[in-house]
Design a protein around this motif. Structure first.
Motif, PDB file in Angstrom:
ATOM      1  N   HIS A 257       0.698  -1.098  -0.238  1.00 36.83           N
ATOM      2  CA  HIS A 257      -0.018  -0.107  -0.019  1.00 36.83           C
ATOM      3  C   HIS A 257       0.883   1.205  -0.004  1.00 36.83           C
ATOM      4  O   HIS A 257       0.357   2.172  -0.723  1.00 36.83           O
ATOM      5  CB  HIS A 257      -0.976   0.108   1.047  1.00 36.83           C
ATOM      6  N   GLN A 258       1.937   1.120   0.713  1.00 36.79           N
ATOM      7  CA  GLN A 258       2.856   2.330   0.701  1.00 36.79           C
ATOM      8  C   GLN A 258       3.450   2.716  -0.601  1.00 36.79           C
ATOM      9  O   GLN A 258       3.672   3.694  -1.003  1.00 36.79           O
ATOM     10  CB  GLN A 258       3.975   2.280   1.829  1.00 36.79           C
ATOM     11  N   LEU A 259       3.719   1.469  -1.206  1.00 32.86           N
ATOM     12  CA  LEU A 259       4.882   1.566  -2.569  1.00 32.86           C
ATOM     13  C   LEU A 259       3.763   2.087  -3.742  1.00 32.86           C
ATOM     14  O   LEU A 259       4.184   2.683  -4.756  1.00 32.86           O
ATOM     15  CB  LEU A 259       5.537   0.257  -2.860  1.00 32.86           C
ATOM     16  N   VAL A 260       2.627   1.357  -3.990  1.00 32.08           N
ATOM     17  CA  VAL A 260       1.919   1.409  -5.067  1.00 32.08           C
ATOM     18  C   VAL A 260       1.023   2.694  -5.124  1.00 32.08           C
ATOM     19  O   VAL A 260       0.325   2.988  -4.238  1.00 32.08           O
ATOM     20  CB  VAL A 260       0.727   0.278  -5.221  1.00 32.08           C
ATOM     21  N   PRO A 261       1.261   3.461  -6.073  1.00 33.75           N
ATOM     22  CA  PRO A 261       0.479   4.668  -6.172  1.00 33.75           C
ATOM     23  C   PRO A 261      -0.800   4.488  -6.524  1.00 33.75           C
ATOM     24  O   PRO A 261      -1.231   3.475  -7.170  1.00 33.75           O
ATOM     25  CB  PRO A 261       1.401   5.501  -7.140  1.00 33.75           C
ATOM     26  N   SER A 262      -1.555   5.592  -6.521  1.00 30.10           N
ATOM     27  CA  SER A 262      -3.122   5.413  -7.214  1.00 30.10           C
ATOM     28  C   SER A 262      -2.905   5.224  -8.687  1.00 30.10           C
ATOM     29  O   SER A 262      -1.936   5.394  -9.456  1.00 30.10           O
ATOM     30  CB  SER A 262      -3.721   6.882  -6.900  1.00 30.10           C
ATOM     31  N   GLY A 263      -4.082   4.526  -9.273  1.00 30.69           N
ATOM     32  CA  GLY A 263      -3.959   4.034 -10.601  1.00 30.69           C
ATOM     33  C   GLY A 263      -4.479   5.215 -11.460  1.00 30.69           C
ATOM     34  O   GLY A 263      -4.524   6.345 -11.060  1.00 30.69           O
ATOM     35  N   GLY A 268      -7.935   4.231  -7.106  1.00 25.77           N
ATOM     36  CA  GLY A 268      -6.826   3.336  -6.457  1.00 25.77           C
ATOM     37  C   GLY A 268      -7.389   2.677  -5.259  1.00 25.77           C
ATOM     38  O   GLY A 268      -8.631   2.610  -4.758  1.00 25.77           O
ATOM     39  N   VAL A 269      -6.529   1.582  -4.913  1.00 22.14           N
ATOM     40  CA  VAL A 269      -7.068   0.713  -3.684  1.00 22.14           C
ATOM     41  C   VAL A 269      -6.388   1.424  -2.547  1.00 22.14           C
ATOM     42  O   VAL A 269      -5.189   1.591  -2.345  1.00 22.14           O
ATOM     43  CB  VAL A 269      -6.511  -0.664  -3.836  1.00 22.14           C
ATOM     44  N   THR A 270      -6.951   1.920  -1.479  1.00 25.30           N
ATOM     45  CA  THR A 270      -6.320   2.510  -0.178  1.00 25.30           C
ATOM     46  C   THR A 270      -5.931   1.244   0.481  1.00 25.30           C
ATOM     47  O   THR A 270      -4.720   1.508   1.113  1.00 25.30           O
ATOM     48  CB  THR A 270      -7.652   3.251   0.701  1.00 25.30           C
ATOM     49  N   PRO A 368      -8.331  -1.032 -17.232  1.00 28.82           N
ATOM     50  CA  PRO A 368      -8.071  -0.960 -15.904  1.00 28.82           C
ATOM     51  C   PRO A 368      -7.647   0.532 -15.360  1.00 28.82           C
ATOM     52  O   PRO A 368      -7.207   1.278 -16.014  1.00 28.82           O
ATOM     53  CB  PRO A 368      -7.039  -1.836 -15.579  1.00 28.82           C
ATOM     54  N   TYR A 369      -8.333   0.633 -14.087  1.00 32.62           N
ATOM     55  CA  TYR A 369      -8.040   2.159 -13.289  1.00 32.62           C
ATOM     56  C   TYR A 369      -6.546   1.463 -12.546  1.00 32.62           C
ATOM     57  O   TYR A 369      -5.516   2.073 -12.533  1.00 32.62           O
ATOM     58  CB  TYR A 369      -8.806   2.437 -12.332  1.00 32.62           C
ATOM     59  N   THR A 370      -6.670   0.162 -11.927  1.00 34.98           N
ATOM     60  CA  THR A 370      -5.531  -0.088 -10.876  1.00 34.98           C
ATOM     61  C   THR A 370      -5.408  -1.553 -10.976  1.00 34.98           C
ATOM     62  O   THR A 370      -6.644  -2.295 -11.228  1.00 34.98           O
ATOM     63  CB  THR A 370      -5.319   0.500  -9.829  1.00 34.98           C
ATOM     64  N   VAL A 371      -4.016  -2.228 -11.087  1.00 31.60           N
ATOM     65  CA  VAL A 371      -4.176  -3.645 -10.972  1.00 31.60           C
ATOM     66  C   VAL A 371      -3.130  -4.100  -9.977  1.00 31.60           C
ATOM     67  O   VAL A 371      -2.019  -3.324  -9.955  1.00 31.60           O
ATOM     68  CB  VAL A 371      -3.549  -4.204 -12.503  1.00 31.60           C
ATOM     69  N   LEU A 372      -3.463  -4.909  -8.894  1.00 28.22           N
ATOM     70  CA  LEU A 372      -2.456  -5.279  -7.879  1.00 28.22           C
ATOM     71  C   LEU A 372      -2.660  -6.796  -8.073  1.00 28.22           C
ATOM     72  O   LEU A 372      -3.136  -7.410  -7.474  1.00 28.22           O
ATOM     73  CB  LEU A 372      -3.089  -4.698  -6.638  1.00 28.22           C
ATOM     74  N   GLU A 373      -1.519  -7.164  -8.779  1.00 26.54           N
ATOM     75  CA  GLU A 373      -1.574  -8.663  -9.079  1.00 26.54           C
ATOM     76  C   GLU A 373      -0.892  -9.568  -7.791  1.00 26.54           C
ATOM     77  O   GLU A 373       0.304  -9.204  -7.677  1.00 26.54           O
ATOM     78  CB  GLU A 373      -0.878  -8.711 -10.390  1.00 26.54           C
ATOM     79  N   GLY A 374      -1.640 -10.441  -7.388  1.00 29.05           N
ATOM     80  CA  GLY A 374      -1.019 -11.270  -6.385  1.00 29.05           C
ATOM     81  C   GLY A 374      -0.291 -10.558  -5.222  1.00 29.05           C
ATOM     82  O   GLY A 374       0.377 -10.946  -4.582  1.00 29.05           O
TER      83      GLY A 374
END
Lengths: 410, 296
Positions: A257-263, A268-270, A368-374
């Motif tokens: 969560h800290q590393l991935v910015p908003s899409g 994005g995913v908070t 996609p707006y945001t992709v958080l794979e695995g």
């Protein structure tokens, strides 16, 4: 009841060499055998096992389980304390240890059997039984170098169960072989228990301990952390292991969560969290209620968005994926921040490490707006010996009943 | 730390393991440790002797081939091409009777030095008296010795060497040699676990030792030389101290010279060294074997 094994205050030190002089030349030149640190692999370990009792030894890697077993069977010598055994001890630390690759299976039965303590006359008598149990009839007169690792283990175990000991000491050796064979091994151990033999068992997997052992000790960094009835000790051990693993996974998710910015477009995913019956966790048991909560954020009301979630097992098997497409139009307009919940009332997954993916995309264009794979790990534990695979499918067996059979015979 | 103690409780109160409902096969007495250890040793010796030649066409015959070939070669070379003269017996017979003893020693120690290290899996995973690994290697060297001894018979007939009653002493001399070889083998096998270059040092030492032992030359000729350089004096002293000097010369006496051993005091000395070596070897092995599983 008489005591079969009594361990009193056993300590074992190992040397961890920083630099080890393995040659006489070096040792003479430097006037010492190396630079080492002492490491207490076991300390103050005491317990008793009664005749016909079954003790499981659990603990994390490096907690001293195997060291303790090796002390009991006499491969290692403790530095302090005493170990008493009463009766014939058979130790199964590795299946087929010492097989000679050029010898045939049959010859290796005699060789291995002799080393483990079986006289030839005895082996002559049980040879057919050993061969039959190993299911290697067609291969028993071939050199074992031509065997697969499963065949190797099968022969090793078949010898082992014919050792006829008073005390059977088993290290985790049953992780090999196909499942049908494993099942037969467990049945065999169960039978030895029923015959009144004493069992001491180390296993990383808790199911066999749960199945066979009445008592259990939990080793933690060389010390006995807990000792008592197997189910209680295992439950406390599991609780701690799960808590630790869960905390580890939680911090991993935190980093994501800290590393991935908003899409794209600021959507994005908070935060993503998993919830079980008792609140947030990353460790579930098969059949537990399971919830995945996705907190999202968007610059404005989120119109026509699609949430997708997928579960993948460690080995890459995609277990399940779903999207909010099926949910009616309520999903078409969402507030700028909120929680999306995926609720599974009874998690049907079996033992394994899984990773969840989250995708938010535009339902219309598919972009996609945001992709958080695995990015979101969770662990499922199951205490089932008989059901394996990815998922527990709802099922029912039907067998010909006594009444039915009678009608067939009539 | 307090004192360490592993006590095996008396066996009396152990109830006999009950027989399972569908277990077949004979129930034999499993608690006879002597018989068990004999069986272990038998299997290990068998492995030592046969496993190496598995998969080859002529199999165990390979182990016969080696002594046959060297006997033929030595005989031909030393009776046709190089003629050394040793009064009282044909040189090939002299040489081979000394080599018989020497080869048993070197085969024992060169195979034994690796007998624990080379069986690391067994030592780490199977609890049994590991000393048997080394004993089995020495016994298999002894089997080769016995084969060579039998092969020596046609040679004696060929060279018309008579058989003397002194041959009756051969088992005694062999026992001295065996004790010495076993003691040395046990010590080296155990020490090699801790210092891995012992194996290489042993191989070098064997080479040097060979020339310090009267196998190709005759002991009596060296001893009879009335004077010599300082180096020669040292050499003579080494011959005196070397127990193999007296073992080899006893072999030569009873086989090649068909007479009773001439250096009886030397033989008694060798017997004492042999007994000492055996005791020390067993003690060292037992002491060092406590940490084998950790060191391997």
């Amino acid at each position: 009841m008489t005591v079969a094994v009594r361990v009193r205050d056993v300590a074992k030190r190992f040397r961890i060499y920083h630099r080890r002089n393995l040659t006489l030349k070096q040792a003479l030149l430097q006037r010492r055998r190396g630079v080492f640190e002492e490491f207490l692999a076991l300390q103050g370990v005491s317990f008793e096992v009664e005749h016909g009792g079954a003790l499981g030894i659990i603990g994390e890697n490096g907690s001293g389980k195997s060291t303790l077993l090796k002390c009991i069977v006499g491969i290692l010598e403790p530095d302090a304390g005493s170990i008493e055994t009463r009766g014939r001890v058979a130790a199964l630390l590795e299946l087929g240890a010492g097989f000679h690759p050029e010898y045939t299976g049959r010859e290796n039965v005699y060789l291995n059997g002799a080393l483990l303590g079986l006289p030839r006359r005895y082996i002559d008598g049980v040879m057919d039984e050993i061969v039959e149990f190993s299911e290697l009839q067609r291969f028993i007169d071939n050199p074992v170098r031509t065997y697969s690792s499963g065949m190797y283990a099968r022969l090793g175990f078949s010898i082992a169960v014919h050792l006829d000991p008073d005390i059977l000491v088993v290290d985790e050796i049953l992780a090999v072989g196909d499942e049908a064979f494993q099942r037969r091994c467990y049945d065999r151990i169960a039978r030895m228990r029923a015959e009144g033999r004493t069992l001491i068992m180390v296993s990383h997997a808790l199911e066999p301990i749960q199945e066979f052992c009445t008592d259990c000790i939990w080793l933690d960094r060389g010390r006995v952390r807990e000792r008592g009835a197997a189910p209680a000790v295992i439950a406390r051990y599991l609780a701690e292991v799960s808590a630790r693993e869960s905390a580890l996974m939680a911090s991993e998710v935190e980093r994501v969560h800290q590393l991935v910015p908003s899409g794209r477009g600021g959507v994005g995913v908070t935060r993503v969290r998993f919830e079980g019956a008792d609140g947030p966790t990353h460790v579930f048991e098969t059949g537990d209620p399971f919830e995945m909560v996705i907190e999202y954020h968007a610059p404005a009301r989120l119109e026509g968005a699609r949430f997708s979630v997928g579960f993948q097992r460690e080995d890459g098997v995609v277990v399940f994926s779903t999207t909010t497409d099926d949910v009616d139009s309520a999903a078409s307009s969402l507030p700028p921040t909120g929680e999306v919940r995926l609720r599974i009332p009874s998690l049907p997954l079996l033992e394994g490490l899984f990773r969840a993916s989250v995708i938010i995309s535009d339902a219309g264009t598919g972009e996609p707006y945001t992709v958080l794979e695995g990015a979101f790990p969770f662990r499922v534990r199951s205490h089932r010996l008989r059901e394996r695979g990815v998922a527990l499918l709802g099922h029912r067996w039907e067998l010909p009943t006594a009444a039915h059979r009678r009608s067939v015979e009539a | 730390m307090h004192q360490f103690k592993v006590r095996r409780l008396p066996k009396a109160p152990v109830p006999p393991a009950t027989t399972g409902p569908d277990r077949e096969g004979p129930r034999v007495q499993l608690r006879d440790n002597r018989a068990l250890n004999r069986e272990r040793l038998r299997q290990l010796v068998r492995r030592e002797l046969t496993a190496r030649y598995r998969g080859s066409v002529i199999g165990v015959a390979w182990s016969l081939l080696n002594p046959v070939v060297y006997m033929i070669v030595y005989t031909v070379v030393f009776s046709k091409f190089m003629r050394f003269n040793i009064p009282g017996t044909p040189y090939p017979v002299y040489l081979l009777s000394g080599l018989l003893a020497w080869n048993f020693l070197t085969q024992s120690i060169s195979a034994s030095v690796n007998s624990v290290l080379g069986n690391a899996v067994l030592v780490k995973k199977v609890a049994f008296p590991w000393i048997m690994l080394t004993v089995a290697t020495v016994i298999s060297a002894f089997v080769n010795y016995a084969i060579s001894l039998i092969l020596l018979a046609p040679l004696l007939i060929f060279f018309h060497v008579p058989v003397s009653p002194a041959l009756a002493l051969l088992p005694v001399v062999t026992a001295v040699l065996f004790a010495f070889a076993l003691g040395l083998s046990l010590g080296l096998a155990a020490a090699n676990v801790y210092f891995r270059d012992i194996e290489y040092l042993t191989m070098i030492a064997i080479q040097v030792w060979f020339f310090m032992t009267p196998v190709i030359y005759q002991l009596d000729q060296i001893l009879a030389a009335s004077h010599g350089s300082r180096l020669f004096t040292i050499f003579r002293w080494i011959l005196y101290v070397n127990p193999m000097t007296w073992v080899v010369s006893a072999f030569q006496d009873v086989i090649a010279f068909h007479r009773w051993p001439t250096h009886r005091l030397g033989l008694v000395y060798a017997a004492a060294v042999g007994a000492l070596a055996l005791g020390a070897g067993i003690a060292l092995f037992n002491r060092l074997s406590r940490r084998f599983a950790e060191e391997l």
